[in-house]
Scaffold this active site. Structure first.
Site: not given
Ligand code: PEP
Ligand code: MG
Length: 804
Positions: A437, A671, A695, A740
């Site tokens: 993140h 995911e 994920d 996304c």
């Molecule tokens: C992902 O897992 O690609 C996603 C967009 O969710 P996050 O990165 O917030 O886990």
């Molecule tokens: Mg995710």
């Protein structure tokens, strides 16, 4: 494994007890569920909640229920009647805290329900013996040939709870019966499988313990025990002390980075992460009660972020770093320091001045001591002082803001979020991975970044010129003038290209063959929503609502949530936003909600699993979303969906709180590989699918997204991941498929995703113009052919070569 349920009148009490018990098993998986309070703030017990907790804790081996007072017992009895469980559920009369600790330790070691219950019931004996009652020796002394050995306990505080817990856990791994006797006091023998009995031996530093083992693995058990004692049960100076800075130590793990984490070229002097220098105010404080309240609030915030750091380190099995943060938590609550601060505030000093003075002088005293270890603790005091001061003075995460390229071991998402892109021209992290993140936030702020660069970067002298090419994964240290000029020219070209893309950003992204692709934005705050709309985002494809829930003491109310969602909706001026329901767990713990102790939190209760386990929290969020959806185009999506029943349950809650006839598009995130493989089954039940490649990549390739040593493996362009995207698009039929995850923000990956059938790309705001430019440069026929070739490639490297 036995599950454990805590029934208490108080949510906070239960949460703290579970936290304490979790400390004893250091990340081993024991399912502990809580049914406590009528809500987070109202005392009481609820039989239905207890029944739900028992069902959640039950993995088939039985459940032990511990209760506090009065109606807790009645509610637990009623819950057992309500449940009519096929497995054994045992109500245990043990004292709540001691019983829970003993039960969790023995359950972690694989004990059966009888043994766990007996351990919990006997949990008071350690305390009783310490306060005067003699510890009786266990009568059922072992028979048969025995292996004997003695060891001296070198731990500073003797065999206290944590080392004793490690001892019990280790001995449970052997097929042997081990008895322990405190030779120095003559107490015992007691079973080495019983935490409470061992505590009753009252072993202090320097005392000698005799171990007598029988059974098939007697020798191995004794050898293991001696080795553990040698390491002071995990508390040796080397294991427990570790470095004393907030920054995590270099992992020492091999890394073949640096890895590209956020595109762009950053040039500037190296700036190492340093504690900020705060000048506490020299004016007198306000009314003492108000100053005290401000200080308490600042301490609570600092405690939450230190706790989150400790949890992160503990999940990474980094015991040294965990120990540092645990020590910092203790410093926050140090009675002596707090009394001195209280006196100063009562005498009229400002909270910041009192805090800074008392911690500063305690640190200065320690720094005078001859002992290296004690001197190093001064750093801990200063770190804690600065963290609370940062909160008191409203300076957020407290990162140095001198202009240049920031170099650090690792940064938390909150720290990256606090960086000023005007000053931080680039970022180099010794650890970390591109899908963590922190890296995502760097991209959303447009700060060029490299991660997993290895601990050598920490030795770059302060002020040395460095070049960061965050798109190519290149780090140049002290470049010669020729190279510097070359990169400066490329940086200028990049700026020009970006400028052109930005100029066209508000226009729709239409492919050469006239296919229109929506380019949306991923946002994690109102400010980002405003930036995304400015950057030309057509829609919001992913609102990470967890930003509202993290870094605070309690969940936001429905009104608070509604207001923020409305502000985000307003930023997009009538265009659709997709609000993702709370996605916590994994690398995003919530400090104010209890979590089960999980060995693998990424494979545990996260995403929709977490919200379904906290229906009150889930309903509140859906209620707030429904209010906004009444007058704004809104989509809702559930994270980490694995089963159709999860979607059904989430939809049922939404329908329960939304007014009839409300139109909300419902979607789910793909995911989990199994969800991608069964996309057609899901597509019939939702309005859209959104692939979270971050994920999906970690689960498909079994490579944790934050683990820098696996960063090379965790490539979302791996053909295995592309095949899952392909399966999703084909399974979805007419249901739109968005991406996304971070892969959507890679301009080189755009033609492949479009060729596979993706209809919407959602990216960090700064990436919107460039992704739109990449869409405009593509045509569907070429994209389809390219995607088909990518699926046949043997590796991610081949896919990269293909698109180059
Ligand atoms: C992902 O897992 O690609 C996603 C967009 O969710 P996050 O990165 O917030 O886990
Ligand atoms: Mg995710």
């Amino acid at each position: 494994m036995i599950g454990v349920v805590v029934v208490s009148h108080s949510f906070s009490l239960a949460r703290a007890a579970v936290g304490l018990a979790g400390e004893m098993v250091q990340g081993r998986a024991v399912r502990v569920e809580v049914a406590a309070g009528l809500d987070e703030h109202t005392f009481g017990t609820d039989a239905v909640a207890v029944a739900e907790a028992i069902a959640a804790a039950d993995s088939g081996d039985g459940v032990l229920v511990l209760m506090d007072l009065g109606s807790a017992v009645l509610s637990a009895e009623l819950a057992v009647d309500l449940l009519d469980s096929p497995h054994e559920v045992r109500l245990c009369a043990a004292p709540l805290v001691e019983g829970l600790v003993a039960a969790v330790v023995s359950a972690a070691g694989g004990a059966g329900l009888d043994e766990v219950a007996a351990e919990a019931s006997d949990a008071l004996s350690g305390k009783q013996s310490q306060l005067g009652a003699a510890v009786s020796a266990d009568d059922d002394a072992p028979t048969g040939p025995a292996v004997r050995a003695t060891f001296v306990v070198a731990n500073e505080h003797g065999l206290h709870a944590r080392p004793a817990a490690r001892l019990v856990t280790a001995l449970r791994g052997y097929d042997a019966d081990v008895r322990l006797r405190n030779l120095s006091t003559g107490t015992g023998p007691v079973s080495g499988r019983s935490l409470s009995r061992i505590a009753g031996l009252g072993v202090r530093a320097g005392q000698e313990v005799e171990a007598t083992a029988t059974g098939p693995e007697a020798q191995q058990a004794v050898d293991g025990l001696l080795a553990l004692a040698d390491r002071q049960f995990g508390e040796s100076a080397q294991e427990a002390a570790g470095p004393s800075l907030i920054e995590a130590p270099p992992s020492g793990a091999s890394t073949s980075g640096p890895y590209p984490a956020s595109p762009g070229i950053g040039i500037g002097p190296a700036r190492h992460l340093s504690a900020p220098e705060f000048e506490p105010p020299d004016h007198p404080g306000g009314p003492p009660a108000a100053e005290r309240r401000r200080l308490d609030a600042a301490i609570a915030k600092a405690r939450n972020s230190i706790r989150a750091e400790a949890d992160r380190a503990s999940r990474a099995r980094d015991e040294a770093t965990t120990g540092i943060f645990e020590a910092h938590l203790l410093l926050l609550d140090d009675d002596e320091l707090s009394e001195a601060i209280g006196e100063r505030i009562a005498a009229g000093q400002a909270a910041a001045t009192a805090w800074a003075t008392v911690f500063g002088s305690a640190a200065a005293d320690l720094a005078q001591l001859p002992d290296d270890y004690q001197r190093a603790r001064a750093e801990d005091l200063r770190a804690v002082r600065d963290q609370v001061l940062a909160e008191l003075l409203g300076r957020g995460a407290g990162i140095s803001t001198r202009p240049g390229v920031l170099v650090a071991t690792e940064l938390t998402p909150a720290q990256v979020a606090g960086l000023d892109p005007e000053l931080v021209t680039g970022m180099v992290l010794a650890q970390g991975s591109p899908t963590a993140h922190s890296a995502i936030i760097a991209r959303s702020k447009g700060i060029p970044a490299l991660v997993g660069a290895g601990s050598r970067v920490l030795e770059i002298p302060e002020g040395t010129t460095v070049i960061v090419d965050g798109g190519a994964g290149v780090l140049e240290i002290d470049p010669d003038p020729g190279l510097l000029g070359e990169f400066a020219t490329r940086a200028a070209e990049l700026r020009q290209h970006r400028h052109a893309a930005r100029a066209a950003a508000a226009q729709p992204a239409i492919m050469r063959d006239h296919t229109v692709i929506d380019v949306a934005a991923n946002v994690g705050s109102v400010a980002e929503a405003v930036a995304a709309a400015r950057a030309g985002a057509d829609l919001a494809g992913l609102v990470r609502t967890e930003f509202l829930f993290l870094d605070r003491d309690r969940a936001p109310t429905v009104d608070e949530q509604e207001q923020v969602y409305r502000e985000i909706a307003a930023a997009f001026g009538g265009r659709r936003i997709i609000l993702r329901t709370l996605d916590v767990g994994g690398d995003k713990p919530l400090p104010y909600l209890p979590r089960p102790v999980e060995a693998n939190p990424f494979l545990g209760v996260r995403g929709i699993r977490f919200t379904l386990a906290h229906p009150g929290l889930f309903r509140d969020q859906l209620r707030a979303i429904a209010r906004v959806a009444a007058d704004h185009p809104v989509g809702v999506m559930f994270p980490m969906v694995t089963a159709l029943d999860e979607v059904r349950a989430g939809r049922a809650l939404l329908e329960e709180v939304a007014p009839q006839g409300l139109s909300v598009d419902l979607g789910l995130m793909v995911e989990v590989p199994a969800t991608a493989a069964r996309a057609s089954a899901f597509a019939d039940h939702v309005d859209f699918l959104s692939i979270g490649t971050n994920d999906l990549t970690q689960y498909a390739l079994a490579a944790e997204r934050g683990n820098d040593t696996l960063a090379a493996l965790a490539d979302p362009l791996d053909p295995g991941v592309l095949r899952l995207i392909d399966m999703t698009c084909r399974g979805a039929g007419d249901t739109p498929v968005h991406v996304c995850g971070e892969l959507a923000a890679d301009p080189g990956a755009v033609p492949i995703l479009l060729g596979l059938g993706v209809t919407e790309l959602s990216v960090a705001p700064p990436a919107v113009p460039e992704i739109k430019a990449a869409v405009r440069a593509s045509d569907m026929k070429t994209c389809t052919a390219l995607a088909a070739r990518a699926l046949r490639c043997p590796s991610a490297a081949e896919v990269r070569r293909l698109r180059a």
